[in-house]
Design an enzyme around this catalytic site. Structure first.
Site, PDB file in Angstrom:
ATOM      1  N   GLU A  11       5.083 -25.618  31.509  1.00 59.18           N
ATOM      2  CA  GLU A  11       4.138 -25.948  32.578  1.00 59.18           C
ATOM      3  C   GLU A  11       4.450 -27.336  33.148  1.00 59.18           C
ATOM      4  OE1 GLU A  11       0.149 -23.633  31.110  1.00 59.18           O
ATOM      5  OE2 GLU A  11       0.332 -25.652  30.348  1.00 59.18           O
ATOM      6  N   ASP A  57      -5.448 -31.149  34.125  1.00 56.21           N
ATOM      7  CA  ASP A  57      -4.259 -31.869  34.615  1.00 56.21           C
ATOM      8  C   ASP A  57      -4.480 -32.810  35.813  1.00 56.21           C
ATOM      9  OD1 ASP A  57      -3.606 -29.663  33.126  1.00 56.21           O
ATOM     10  OD2 ASP A  57      -2.192 -28.840  34.564  1.00 56.21           O
TER      11      ASP A  57
HETATM   12  C1  FRU Z   1      -1.696 -26.978  32.324  1.00 54.40           C
HETATM   13  C2  FRU Z   1      -2.181 -25.811  33.146  1.00 54.40           C
HETATM   14  C3  FRU Z   1      -1.272 -25.595  34.339  1.00 54.40           C
HETATM   15  C4  FRU Z   1      -2.170 -24.910  35.330  1.00 54.40           C
HETATM   16  C5  FRU Z   1      -3.482 -25.589  35.068  1.00 54.40           C
HETATM   17  C6  FRU Z   1      -4.671 -24.709  35.274  1.00 54.40           C
HETATM   18  O1  FRU Z   1      -2.679 -27.589  31.577  1.00 54.40           O
HETATM   19  O2  FRU Z   1      -2.252 -24.657  32.354  1.00 54.40           O
HETATM   20  O3  FRU Z   1      -0.099 -24.893  34.040  1.00 54.40           O
HETATM   21  O4  FRU Z   1      -1.736 -25.082  36.627  1.00 54.40           O
HETATM   22  O5  FRU Z   1      -3.460 -26.031  33.731  1.00 54.40           O
HETATM   23  O6  FRU Z   1      -5.856 -25.443  35.253  1.00 54.40           O
END
Ligand code: FRU
Length: 738
Positions: A457, A287
């Site tokens: 998320e 992300d």
């Molecule tokens: C989304 C996610 C988020 C988390 C991150 C961990 O892709 O699962 O929810 O903060 O990646 O790397």
């Protein structure tokens, strides 16, 4: 390099001669078929030792005799502990056979004076037991107990142990706490990595003190070295730096290749490294995080593993750009600490010093992902170059919510406070704060609306205007459960009064991008008012296969930067996400092609003379009838991606089944990637290709599909096909992009 073990081994050999003859003492081989020598807690280990595997478990192999301690009783979800009776340490080693999961919470430990002196787990996920040894010479004569713990649910949430014995002979094929030492006099320690090697854990030490928290790492063990990673030690020059590996095997080939160096400039054959998209220099990325504008720079932080190109050890990596087109790499901004990994979050500029970290401090608000997920702060007063973590982290906890993460914060002028959107399992919870440190719950949104097929998320709440009227948009990424499988971003259109988000009555879920590879995207904070745009970037990948895509040295790219706009699609408002205008500045060597009327098939055989696989294709299609047409990018090897406009069924489908490498995951190319298409008189197409990605924008981003592809040579032809109807193709331009 000082190799402690090597120096010591000759000396030890002498000392040990004559001592090794003492017979072994069995602590337990479980052959009594009982746990008489143990206190049993929980249900994971069953009432008695296991005769091999349990139902539903793969075959357990290489234990001794008939019985072993196996915590798969019931399933991976069962939990429990075996605690041995106290015994006296009388030999140099404790040997045992071990297998099962690699999780933090499945382990065997040696406890002396109430202190855990060794804690070990299987170094690979396996149902085959292997010898491991603890060197206990320095504890001889002391009383000890052994605890075998399974406190882990889910995949590989079990441990296998057998044949625990005291012996003067070390049986392990592993070296526990293996230490490499260096007198630091260069910039980096370079470590050879192979993604197919098992994971070990390393600790960095400086003059005997541990720095940071342990990291997972796949040091190359067999002949093959995939790539190298640097550990920055410049600031420790003149000191003694150690790397301690929790577990390595005596047969590991490349431990002695770990070396100091002043340069880190490897040149790999990175076929799929894009030319104009943001990627990490090396290592894994997911992300985008903490995007914020300050003093002429757009900051882009990202979920980052600097120790390898698979998801692990999550840090915040950091890049900046002056123009949103070219990115500069900066050092890692935030590293994991005792509260956990640094999961996704946002950054704000605290203009009025509400938090007390300084006027105009850049404050990062992120999830600390440890045993539980909590929200933490870090601040920078030097334009994001260095961050200090807030002393009183975490600032927001709720131990009852397992998936409690990804805070996106903005300043809400009308109510004079910071507002945080936080993903809370299957809802988004809004919190308010005057100072970024104390948060109170404002409201919760999401029950019974939108897609709930996966975890919610990475939310983002932002205002967009349509014809002078402001609407609030709430983005929610969901995984799995995306429209075309795996990860995708849905959104809601509604109103926000500073406390509650109320969604308009629309046919949810609505999706920002119907392709499979645009996830967890959010917008920049603090974009100057004179610009006023809402700028968006997303992670160009999908959790369905992100850890297996073909890439070496680095993994993943972000989408091109897009501008979010509220538009009307003829039925209702939607969020369009066209490329930012600046993308046109990347164009080089315009190839212009004559307008063409096509009633069957038409090919542009050669898109570009010097085709590096990084270009934009643009044209306008005007269908005469409501039938089907498609266009296809292809290379000489016949690898192709098809863009299929089914005007009868109002669908735009993309077929990447023959796009090149697809076999790395069953999940990558099994079906058409579909999007609903609103029938129009003409379709303005902009298609951005960059080595391994295709981003299709229809009618200024009203319909978008982002999809990865892995052709083994660049696509260099474009073919239009119709179902016998006539289509006009106009304004055809092909641009090399750089
Ligand atoms: C989304 C996610 C988020 C988390 C991150 C961990 O892709 O699962 O929810 O903060 O990646 O790397």
């Amino acid at each position: 390099m000082i190799n402690k073990l090597k120096i010591c081994s000759g000396f030890l050999a002498l000392v040990l001669i004559g001592c090794t003859s003492k017979s072994d003492i069995i602590i337990d081989d479980f052959e009594s078929g009982t746990y008489n020598k143990w206190t049993v807690e929980g249900d994971a280990f069953g009432a008695t030792p296991a005769k091999g595997s349990y139902a539903g478990q793969q075959t357990v192999e290489d234990f001794e005799g008939q019985y072993l301690a196996n915590s798969f009783n019931g399933s991976d979800d069962s939990r429990g502990t075996l605690i041995s009776k106290e015994f006296t340490i009388e030999r140099y080693y404790i040997n045992f056979l071990i297998g099962g999961g690699q999780n933090q919470d499945t382990y065997i430990e040696l406890v002396i004076n109430n202190k855990s002196v060794y804690k070990s787990r299987s170094i690979i996920e396996t149902e085959k037991l292997q010898w491991m040894s603890w060197d206990v010479k320095k504890y001889i004569g002391q009383k000890a107990i052994i605890r075998i713990v399974d406190n882990q649910r889910g995949a590989w949430g079990h441990i296998l142990v057998d044949q625990i014995e005291q012996s003067n002979t070390e049986k392990s094929i592993f070296m526990v706490d293996y230490e490499l030492g260096f007198e630091a006099d260069k910039k980096y320690i370079l470590v050879p990595i192979d993604d197919d090697s098992p994971e070990s854990v390393i600790k960095l030490g400086v003059d005997g003190k541990t720095i940071g928290v342990p990291m997972n790492i796949r040091v190359a063990q067999s002949e093959k070295i995939g790539y190298w990673i640097p550990i920055d030690i410049e600031k420790y020059k003149g000191k003694k730096v150690t790397l301690t590996f929790a577990n390595v095997r005596k047969t590991d080939k490349h431990l002695n290749d770990i070396k100091q160096s002043d340069i880190f400039n490897f040149d790999y054959d990175e076929t799929y490294r894009p030319l104009y998209h943001h990627t990490p220099l090396y290592g894994w990325m997911n992300d985008p995080n903490g995007m914020v504008y300050l003093d002429g720079e757009y900051h882009l932080f990202f979920q980052y593993n600097p120790y390898g190109s698979k998801w692990s050890n999550i840090h915040w990596g950091h890049s900046v750009s002056k123009d949103l087109k070219k990115w500069e790499y900066l050092p890692v901004a935030l590293a994991p600490d005792s509260l956990g990994s640094i999961f996704s979050g946002s950054a704000v500029i605290d203009k009025n010093n509400t938090a007390g970290f300084g006027k105009n401090a850049m404050v990062a608000i992120f999830t600390s992902a440890g045993k539980i997920q909590t929200q933490s702060l870090a601040y920078s007063t030097d334009k994001g170059r260095t961050f200090t973590k807030y002393d009183h982290n975490p600032v927001l906890t709720d131990p009852n919510i397992v998936d409690f993460r990804d805070p996106k914060v903005f300043w809400h002028d009308n109510t004079g406070q910071w507002v945080m959107s936080l993903a809370t399992s299957q809802t988004i919870t809004f919190y308010g704060s005057k100072n970024l440190k104390e948060w109170n719950k404002l409201s919760e949104f999401g029950e019974g609306i939108g897609s709930h097929e996966g975890v919610w998320e990475c939310p983002d709440l932002l205002p967009l205007t349509y014809k002078g009227k402001t609407k609030w948009i709430l983005f929610v990424s969901i995984n799995p459960g995306g429209i075309n499988g795996g990860s995708a971003t849905q959104y809601f259109i509604g109103d926000f009064d500073g406390k509650t988000f109320k969604a308009d009555n629309l046919d949810y879920p609505l999706w920002l991008d119907y392709g499979r590879d645009n996830y967890a995207g959010v917008t920049w904070n603090n974009v100057p008012a004179k610009d006023g745009r809402h700028l968006f970037i997303g992670w160009m990948n999908n959790w369905d296969y992100a850890n297996s895509v073909p890439s070496i040295n680095f993994s993943s790219a972000n989408t091109i930067v897009r501008e979010l706009k509220l538009v009307h699609n003829g039925k209702h408002l939607i969020v369009a996400n066209p490329p930012i205008a600046e993308m046109a500045e990347l164009r080089r060597n315009n190839v212009k092609i004559e307008n063409k009327q096509v009633d069957k098939t038409y090919s542009i055989e050669k898109l570009l003379n010097d085709n590096q696989g990084a270009y934009e294709v643009e044209f306008l299609v005007k269908p005469k009838e409501v039938k089907n047409f498609e266009f296809k990018l292809a290379n000489q090897k016949g690898e192709n991606v098809r863009f299929i406009f089914d005007l009868k069924n109002n669908t735009l489908s993309i077929d990447r089944a023959k796009s090149g490498l697809v076999d790395f995951s069953n999940n990558f190319a099994p079906a058409l990637i579909n999007a609903p298409l609103v029938t129009k008189n003409s379709y303005k197409i902009r298609l951005f290709v960059d080595k391994a990605s295709t981003e299709l924008f229809v009618n200024d981003g009203e319909l978008v599909q982002t999809n990865l592809v892995f052709p083994t040579e660049p696509y260099n032809s474009l073919t239009f096909d119709t179902d016998g109807e006539t289509i006009d193709i106009e304004d055809i331009n092909i641009y090399n992009l750089k």
